[in-house]
Design a protein around this motif. Structure first.
Motif, PDB file in Angstrom:
ATOM      1  N   LEU A 110       5.408  27.275  32.714  1.00 34.34           N
ATOM      2  CA  LEU A 110       6.132  26.406  31.793  1.00 34.34           C
ATOM      3  C   LEU A 110       5.295  26.132  30.555  1.00 34.34           C
ATOM      4  CD1 LEU A 110       7.733  26.059  34.460  1.00 34.34           C
ATOM      5  CD2 LEU A 110       8.162  23.706  33.786  1.00 34.34           C
ATOM      6  N   ASN A 111       5.946  25.824  29.459  1.00 31.91           N
ATOM      7  CA  ASN A 111       5.254  25.644  28.193  1.00 31.91           C
ATOM      8  C   ASN A 111       5.897  24.514  27.393  1.00 31.91           C
ATOM      9  OD1 ASN A 111       7.468  26.912  26.427  1.00 31.91           O
ATOM     10  ND2 ASN A 111       7.029  28.544  27.915  1.00 31.91           N
ATOM     11  N   SER A 112       5.421  24.306  26.213  1.00 32.38           N
ATOM     12  CA  SER A 112       5.902  23.189  25.396  1.00 32.38           C
ATOM     13  C   SER A 112       7.348  23.347  24.971  1.00 32.38           C
ATOM     14  CB  SER A 112       5.022  23.033  24.157  1.00 32.38           C
ATOM     15  OG  SER A 112       5.057  24.235  23.372  1.00 32.38           O
ATOM     16  N   ALA A 113       7.875  24.577  24.999  1.00 27.60           N
ATOM     17  CA  ALA A 113       9.263  24.824  24.571  1.00 27.60           C
ATOM     18  C   ALA A 113      10.202  25.042  25.748  1.00 27.60           C
ATOM     19  CB  ALA A 113       9.316  26.034  23.641  1.00 27.60           C
ATOM     20  N   SER A 114       9.742  24.807  26.963  1.00 24.75           N
ATOM     21  CA  SER A 114      10.570  25.058  28.144  1.00 24.75           C
ATOM     22  C   SER A 114      11.791  24.139  28.157  1.00 24.75           C
ATOM     23  CB  SER A 114       9.755  24.851  29.420  1.00 24.75           C
ATOM     24  OG  SER A 114       8.763  25.839  29.566  1.00 24.75           O
ATOM     25  N   GLN A 115      12.914  24.729  28.590  1.00 25.19           N
ATOM     26  CA  GLN A 115      14.154  23.973  28.738  1.00 25.19           C
ATOM     27  C   GLN A 115      14.684  24.166  30.154  1.00 25.19           C
ATOM     28  OE1 GLN A 115      17.144  24.309  25.558  1.00 25.19           O
ATOM     29  NE2 GLN A 115      15.676  25.552  24.408  1.00 25.19           N
ATOM     30  N   LEU A 116      15.214  23.085  30.711  1.00 22.90           N
ATOM     31  CA  LEU A 116      15.817  23.141  32.043  1.00 22.90           C
ATOM     32  C   LEU A 116      17.325  23.286  31.888  1.00 22.90           C
ATOM     33  CD1 LEU A 116      15.433  22.650  35.208  1.00 22.90           C
ATOM     34  CD2 LEU A 116      16.115  20.310  34.695  1.00 22.90           C
ATOM     35  N   LEU A 117      17.887  24.319  32.502  1.00 20.29           N
ATOM     36  CA  LEU A 117      19.341  24.526  32.508  1.00 20.29           C
ATOM     37  C   LEU A 117      19.862  24.047  33.857  1.00 20.29           C
ATOM     38  CD1 LEU A 117      19.576  28.110  30.946  1.00 20.29           C
ATOM     39  CD2 LEU A 117      19.420  25.897  29.795  1.00 20.29           C
ATOM     40  N   ASP A 157      19.930  26.064  22.567  1.00 20.41           N
ATOM     41  CA  ASP A 157      19.452  24.682  22.582  1.00 20.41           C
ATOM     42  C   ASP A 157      20.260  23.828  23.559  1.00 20.41           C
ATOM     43  OD1 ASP A 157      21.847  24.637  21.276  1.00 20.41           O
ATOM     44  OD2 ASP A 157      21.135  23.555  19.507  1.00 20.41           O
ATOM     45  N   GLY A 158      20.825  24.463  24.576  1.00 24.99           N
ATOM     46  CA  GLY A 158      21.690  23.736  25.510  1.00 24.99           C
ATOM     47  C   GLY A 158      20.985  23.198  26.725  1.00 24.99           C
ATOM     48  N   GLY A 159      19.664  23.435  26.817  1.00 20.52           N
ATOM     49  CA  GLY A 159      18.933  22.942  27.972  1.00 20.52           C
ATOM     50  C   GLY A 159      18.281  21.595  27.706  1.00 20.52           C
ATOM     51  N   ILE A 160      17.631  21.059  28.744  1.00 21.20           N
ATOM     52  CA  ILE A 160      16.911  19.793  28.642  1.00 21.20           C
ATOM     53  C   ILE A 160      15.451  20.111  28.359  1.00 21.20           C
ATOM     54  CG2 ILE A 160      16.303  17.654  29.823  1.00 21.20           C
ATOM     55  CD1 ILE A 160      18.670  18.238  31.728  1.00 21.20           C
ATOM     56  N   PRO A 161      14.894  19.681  27.232  1.00 18.53           N
ATOM     57  CA  PRO A 161      13.470  19.941  26.954  1.00 18.53           C
ATOM     58  C   PRO A 161      12.584  19.294  28.013  1.00 18.53           C
ATOM     59  CG  PRO A 161      14.617  19.204  24.971  1.00 18.53           C
ATOM     60  CD  PRO A 161      15.549  18.971  26.114  1.00 18.53           C
ATOM     61  N   ILE A 162      11.728  20.083  28.654  1.00 15.69           N
ATOM     62  CA  ILE A 162      10.819  19.535  29.677  1.00 15.69           C
ATOM     63  C   ILE A 162       9.390  20.005  29.398  1.00 15.69           C
ATOM     64  CG2 ILE A 162      12.558  19.258  31.480  1.00 15.69           C
ATOM     65  CD1 ILE A 162      11.500  21.865  32.714  1.00 15.69           C
ATOM     66  N   GLY A 163       9.039  20.058  28.121  1.00 13.89           N
ATOM     67  CA  GLY A 163       7.687  20.489  27.770  1.00 13.89           C
ATOM     68  C   GLY A 163       6.624  19.461  28.105  1.00 13.89           C
ATOM     69  N   THR A 168      16.909  11.087  34.116  1.00 13.79           N
ATOM     70  CA  THR A 168      17.217  12.522  34.077  1.00 13.79           C
ATOM     71  C   THR A 168      18.677  12.767  33.733  1.00 13.79           C
ATOM     72  OG1 THR A 168      17.525  12.462  36.494  1.00 13.79           O
ATOM     73  CG2 THR A 168      15.376  13.171  35.673  1.00 13.79           C
ATOM     74  N   SER A 169      19.559  11.898  34.214  1.00 17.03           N
ATOM     75  CA  SER A 169      20.977  12.040  33.869  1.00 17.03           C
ATOM     76  C   SER A 169      21.186  11.833  32.375  1.00 17.03           C
ATOM     77  CB  SER A 169      21.831  11.051  34.661  1.00 17.03           C
ATOM     78  OG  SER A 169      21.794  11.326  36.035  1.00 17.03           O
ATOM     79  N   TYR A 170      20.524  10.820  31.828  1.00 13.35           N
ATOM     80  CA  TYR A 170      20.675  10.584  30.386  1.00 13.35           C
ATOM     81  C   TYR A 170      20.161  11.780  29.590  1.00 13.35           C
ATOM     82  CZ  TYR A 170      20.561   8.544  25.782  1.00 13.35           C
ATOM     83  OH  TYR A 170      20.776   8.319  24.453  1.00 13.35           O
ATOM     84  N   MET A 171      19.055  12.381  30.034  1.00 17.54           N
ATOM     85  CA  MET A 171      18.527  13.570  29.339  1.00 17.54           C
ATOM     86  C   MET A 171      19.546  14.710  29.392  1.00 17.54           C
ATOM     87  SD  MET A 171      14.501  13.804  30.335  1.00 17.54           S
ATOM     88  CE  MET A 171      13.901  12.377  31.221  1.00 17.54           C
ATOM     89  N   TRP A 172      20.222  14.841  30.546  1.00 19.29           N
ATOM     90  CA  TRP A 172      21.224  15.905  30.638  1.00 19.29           C
ATOM     91  C   TRP A 172      22.375  15.627  29.679  1.00 19.29           C
ATOM     92  CZ3 TRP A 172      26.382  16.389  31.581  1.00 19.29           C
ATOM     93  CH2 TRP A 172      26.855  17.670  31.782  1.00 19.29           C
ATOM     94  N   PHE A 173      22.900  14.412  29.691  1.00 22.36           N
ATOM     95  CA  PHE A 173      23.999  14.075  28.788  1.00 22.36           C
ATOM     96  C   PHE A 173      23.572  14.238  27.332  1.00 22.36           C
ATOM     97  CE2 PHE A 173      25.945  12.165  32.502  1.00 22.36           C
ATOM     98  CZ  PHE A 173      27.307  12.321  32.255  1.00 22.36           C
ATOM     99  N   ASP A 174      22.340  13.869  27.034  1.00 21.08           N
ATOM    100  CA  ASP A 174      21.849  14.018  25.665  1.00 21.08           C
ATOM    101  C   ASP A 174      21.778  15.488  25.275  1.00 21.08           C
ATOM    102  OD1 ASP A 174      20.757  12.705  23.256  1.00 21.08           O
ATOM    103  OD2 ASP A 174      18.925  13.778  23.782  1.00 21.08           O
ATOM    104  N   SER A 175      21.488  16.370  26.229  1.00 22.63           N
ATOM    105  CA  SER A 175      21.390  17.804  25.928  1.00 22.63           C
ATOM    106  C   SER A 175      22.745  18.412  25.590  1.00 22.63           C
ATOM    107  CB  SER A 175      20.776  18.554  27.119  1.00 22.63           C
ATOM    108  OG  SER A 175      21.686  18.639  28.215  1.00 22.63           O
ATOM    109  N   VAL A 176      23.824  17.751  25.995  1.00 20.88           N
ATOM    110  CA  VAL A 176      25.170  18.240  25.658  1.00 20.88           C
ATOM    111  C   VAL A 176      25.839  17.326  24.632  1.00 20.88           C
ATOM    112  CG1 VAL A 176      25.552  19.456  27.838  1.00 20.88           C
ATOM    113  CG2 VAL A 176      26.129  17.031  27.679  1.00 20.88           C
ATOM    114  N   ASP A 177      25.015  16.558  23.922  1.00 18.73           N
ATOM    115  CA  ASP A 177      25.500  15.666  22.853  1.00 18.73           C
ATOM    116  C   ASP A 177      26.527  14.663  23.363  1.00 18.73           C
ATOM    117  OD1 ASP A 177      23.902  16.998  20.959  1.00 18.73           O
ATOM    118  OD2 ASP A 177      25.423  18.527  20.660  1.00 18.73           O
ATOM    119  N   ALA A 178      26.291  14.174  24.569  1.00 20.57           N
ATOM    120  CA  ALA A 178      27.214  13.193  25.148  1.00 20.57           C
ATOM    121  C   ALA A 178      26.443  11.999  25.700  1.00 20.57           C
ATOM    122  CB  ALA A 178      28.059  13.841  26.241  1.00 20.57           C
TER     123      ALA A 178
END
Length: 914
Positions: free
Chosen positions: A558-565, A529-535, A50-60
């Motif tokens: 929730l749906n296929s385009a849901s993002q977690l902030l 597009d700053g959230g974590i995709p959780i579709g 989950t941490s990697y997904m968060w960092f990936d969502s901010v291009d880091a």
């Protein structure tokens, strides 16, 4: 023909039952360990994923990958060493021969241990392997920043005067060497602990019973381990020599007389003694195996450490340096002065102007000059958050920061206007219903900004004149994307799930209240597009586990385009991406091309810069604002190097974090270069900052507060003058804190000391004569706090003169009154105190605004707005009066700013002519 099975005897049956029970206990123990390990590993895997997904969502994502691999490497290397040494030590003790004999009846516990030890020896070895391995591995992994900085060290092209090593050695290399020595010492310490504890139970040593107290194998093992420990101490002594460059024993931080002439030589001698003691211990292990040799070597090292390592430097300091500091420490004071100014970005960056009264004494001329050289504020951003709340909150689920911010905007028809500005953020604790859907899916963001000029109020209501506000919003500072999905009001646990598939017309998120005349509130859908995709189901499951919220997995919304902030506070967001930065406590909003941005100033700091003075970061930057929680307090750590080398920008809508290198052409920061080498591409060049954003950046508060603390002493030139301290200044305390308590007290007023006065963003002339510039400023007072000593301001707006500090040096023979003296004049004026007594009568109280100082024609003009506020829950401060005082004049007390300034100038002119 089968023979009948032999019937087991009763002892044999008991032995069989015991063996069977032992096998099942071992199996159950192993199964329990496997289950526990599986649960722990699962939790670790979920956290990493989950941490990697968060960092990936901010291009880091690469930042997190490098952090993880550095931690894993350190954990494996040092944890592996600790585990191997621990296991080897335990096996050595367990398999050692020549154990001491014990009487089973006199030593029941050790007797029982020896009988059953073969059955659980594997467990003891496992314990001696895992505990040191995990504990040391965790310690090592926590040093990942130290390791990465060491492995990417960059030259500073400057050396210290004692050891002549490049500065990078002390800041980037030396700390990791110390860390390695410390970790290996912990490894050996664990091994010694295992040896002593296990040695007792296995019969390697004892306290009572029998003539022999210790076995030779036990002495050999102790000698080997202590030899390793002493060798590491020798390395530690050698490294400790370099700590002399930041020694605090003398009058200033650095290599003073004692450090150079006693501390460093004593460490050299201790290195030799430690090596000799280690050699004796090795010889004892290989040849002699005697207790006396072991104890003698350790005792010799201890005595040497006390006499040579501690006693020698203390004696030199007591009998040579302390009585003669005024002479022997002058070279170090001179080095300290130069190093300190360089380390805090003050070298060649400060202009000192002797400030004397002007020949201009006409009140009209002084009033005109005051109006043309400064935007004198009457809206105190530290006091008017309740006013903004009542006037512009609109709904209880919105809120403003307790201290507003001051920006500088080009408005239609005017240029460079000081503006009090605040973001209207979401207050989750006040939403209509605290259900999971409302808290995480419906109420997801704040809306818009509220702004008002700092120098004027509505003449009818004495309330702010709002440039931006209302719903639908009126906008002089145009905001085209007002939604605030990332802001300072969000707690660490706050998260929202947003987004709909392309083409969907469902808009679940509440946007803003209905306009007047309409009954339908506006709704929206997050399109960033700053959230974590959780579709996917897998991602929803992972975050349901990580956030301990099953609703994430089972909700039908929730749906296929849901993002977690997640991690929605801009300061926390930057800290997670760049933990190597020290972040300013005051994060401020800026409107850039219609979009709301959060600006977070980042500092590179260290406490290892040779010869630079060490300051406590919290004390040096603490003010009224940090004491009441309006601004984040810095950690109570020592720093002797601080550069504002990074400007971090967080988009309030998308959450995108961008780090920009800052001011590197004017003041290159080698420490930033090293971190850029660690994380290439993370920090963007300053040239890539958009011009609209560049105009909204400003000089940071904590750096200025640190620099005024430094300059309070380091404005003094000459080592002898500095040592005498006769001309030291200090930061004034905030006189309005105690005054407000006194004025509103119904009983005895509190006598608690006041915090330091906050510095202020005001457009003013640095000299009191020229054109106003957006500046951060503060008066400074004499060391006893009674008289005005200087006025310090820095050009806070990006441009050719950005960061240039001007210090107005007032004459020591009556250059002006300090803030505390001015406040005393105000409280001693019967006209003012009687009026304020009437104002606080009934159900109202007096709220004193900040006492702001503005240079005008060789003197300071002090201005203090006075508000009144009722005691009701929906009350807010309203401007009632303005107090002004100029030079040696009397304080004026008027209903508006213009009248107060004119009256103050009239009083000063009259006294000057009289």
């Amino acid at each position: 023909m089968r023979l009948p099975a032999r019937q087991l005897s009763e002892p044999e049956q008991r032995a069989k039952v015991v063996a069977l029970a032992r096998r099942w206990l071992i199996r159950l123990g192993i199964a329990a360990l496997v289950v526990i390990a599986a649960v722990v590993l699962f939790q670790v895997a979920v956290r990493i994923a989950t941490s990697y997904m968060w960092f990936d969502s901010v291009d880091a994502g690469s930042v997190y990958s490098k952090e993880i691999w550095a931690k894993v490497l350190l954990f494996v290397v040092f944890g592996g060493i600790a585990a191997a040494v621990g296991a080897a030590t335990m096996l050595a003790v367990a398999r050692a021969g020549n154990r001491l004999w014990i009487h089973p009846e006199n030593d029941v516990f050790r007797g029982a241990f020896r009988r059953y030890e073969p059955y659980f020896r594997w467990f003891l070895v496992l314990l001696a392997t895992v505990v040191p391995g995990v504990r040391v591995g965790e310690r090592a992994a926590a040093r990942w920043q130290t390791y990465l900085l060491w492995s990417h060290a960059q030259p500073w092209h400057a050396t210290d005067p004692v050891f002549h090593k490049d500065i990078s050695f002390y800041i980037e290399v030396y700390p990791f060497h110390v860390a390695v020595d410390s970790l290996l010492t912990v490894v050996v310490t664990y091994a010694l602990g295992i040896t002593l504890v296990a040695g007792y139970w296995y019969g390697g040593w004892r306290v009572r019973g029998g003539r022999q107290k210790v076995t030779r194998p036990f002495i050999v093992l102790l000698s080997v381990l202590f030899a390793g420990y002493v060798i590491l101490k020798a390395v530690g002594y050698w490294l400790a020599r370099y700590a002399a460059t930041t020694s605090g024993q003398g009058p200033v931080t650095g290599a003073g007389y004692t450090a150079v002439h006693a501390l460093v030589p004593s460490k050299d001698v201790m290195v030799v003694i430690a090596i000799l003691c280690a050699a004796v211990l090795v010889a004892n292990a290989l040849v002699l195996g005697r207790t006396r040799m072991l104890v003698g070597a350790l005792a010799a090292l201890l005595v040497a450490a006390v006499v040579v390592g501690i006693g020698w430097p203390k004696m030199v300091y007591r009998f040579r340096e302390a009585p003669s500091q005024a002479q022997v420490d002058l070279p170090e004071i001179a080095r300290n002065q130069q190093a300190t100014l360089t380390a805090f970005d003050l070298h060649n960056n400060v202009t000192t102007v002797p400030y004397k009264s002007s020949s201009t004494t006409k009140a009209a001329d002084l009033t005109k000059l005051a109006g043309s050289t400064a935007q004198i504020p009457v809206l105190d951003p530290n006091k008017l958050s309740p006013t903004f709340t009542v006037k512009q909150q609109l709904q209880p689920y919105y809120q403003f920061k307790s201290t507003l911010d001051v920006g500088n905007y080009d408005l239609p028809g005017t240029k460079a206007q000081d503006v009090v500005i605040a973001a209207r953020e979401l207050n989750l604790s006040s939403i209509p219903s605290g259900s999971w859907v409302n808290s995480h899916l419906v109420y997801t963001h704040g809306y818009g900004v509220v702004a008002a000029p700092s120098s004027r109020t509505d003449t009818n209501t004495e309330s702010p004149v709002f440039l931006d506000g209302g719903m639908p919003p009126s906008q002089e500072i145009r905001v085209t994307r007002p939604q605030i999905y990332f802001g300072q009001s969000f707690s660490p646990s706050a998260y929202s799930i947003v987004g709909e598939p392309a083409g969907s017309k469902q808009q679940l998120e509440f946007d803003h209240p209905a306009a007047k005349g309409s009954s339908r509130s506006a709704t929206t859908t997050y399109r960033g597009d700053g959230g974590i995709p959780i579709g996917s189901t897998l991602r929803r499951f992972l975050f349901a586990v990580q956030l301990k919220s099953p609703s994430i997995l089972f909700s039908s919304e929730l749906n296929s385009a849901s993002q977690l902030l997640e991690v929605r506070n801009p300061r926390a967001r930057v800290a997670k991406i760049a933990p190597w930065l020290t972040l300013d406590g005051d994060v401020y909003p800026a409107v850039v091309d219609g979009q709301i941005k959060w600006v977070v100033d980042g500092y590179t700091t260290t406490n290892k810069y040779p010869d630079s003075q060490l300051f406590n970061l919290r004390s040096a930057t603490g003010t009224t604002l940090t004491q009441d929680g309006s601004s984040v307090s810095q950690s109570s750590s020592g720093v002797n190097y601080m550069h504002n080398s990074v400007k971090a920008v967080v988009d309030a809508y998308t959450g995108k974090v961008t780090l920009y290198a800052w001011n590197q052409k004017a003041q290159a920061d080698p420490l930033l270069s090293a971190w850029e080498s660690v994380f290439p591409g993370l920090v963007k060049p300053q040239s890539s900052i958009p011009s609209a954003l560049l105009s909204q950046l400003r000089y940071p508060t904590d750096l200025f507060n640190m620099q005024r603390t430094v300059l309070a002493k380091y404005h003094v030139t000459g080592a002898a003058n500095f040592y005498s301290g006769n001309d030291f200044w200090t930061v004034p305390t905030d006189p309005t804190v105690a005054a407000t308590k006194t004025m509103n007290a119904t009983g005895s007023a509190s006598s608690a000391s006041s915090p330091n006065q906050a510095s202020a963003y005001i457009s003013l002339s640095a000299t009191g004569y020229g054109k106003a510039r957006y500046a951060l400023s503060s008066p400074l007072v004499t060391y006893n706090g009674r008289d005005l000593a200087a006025f310090m301001s820095v050009n806070a707006k990006p441009g050719p003169d950005y960061g240039k500090i001007t210090v107005l040096d007032f004459p020591s023979d009556g250059g002006g009154e300090s803030p505390s003296q001015v406040q005393n004049d105000i409280e001693s004026d019967t006209t003012i105190t009687e009026a304020l007594t009437l104002q606080r009568g009934g159900q109202s109280k007096v709220v004193l605004g900040s006492l702001e100082a503005i240079p005008v024609a060789g003197q300071l003009l002090y201005v203090e707005p006075v508000y009144t506020q009722s005691t009701g829950s929906q009350s807010f401060p309203i401007l009632r009066h303005v107090i002004a005082l100029y030079g040696n004049g009397a304080p004026s007390f008027e209903n508006n700013l213009g009248s107060a300034v004119r009256a103050a100038m009239d009083s000063a002119a009259t006294r000057a002519q009289g």
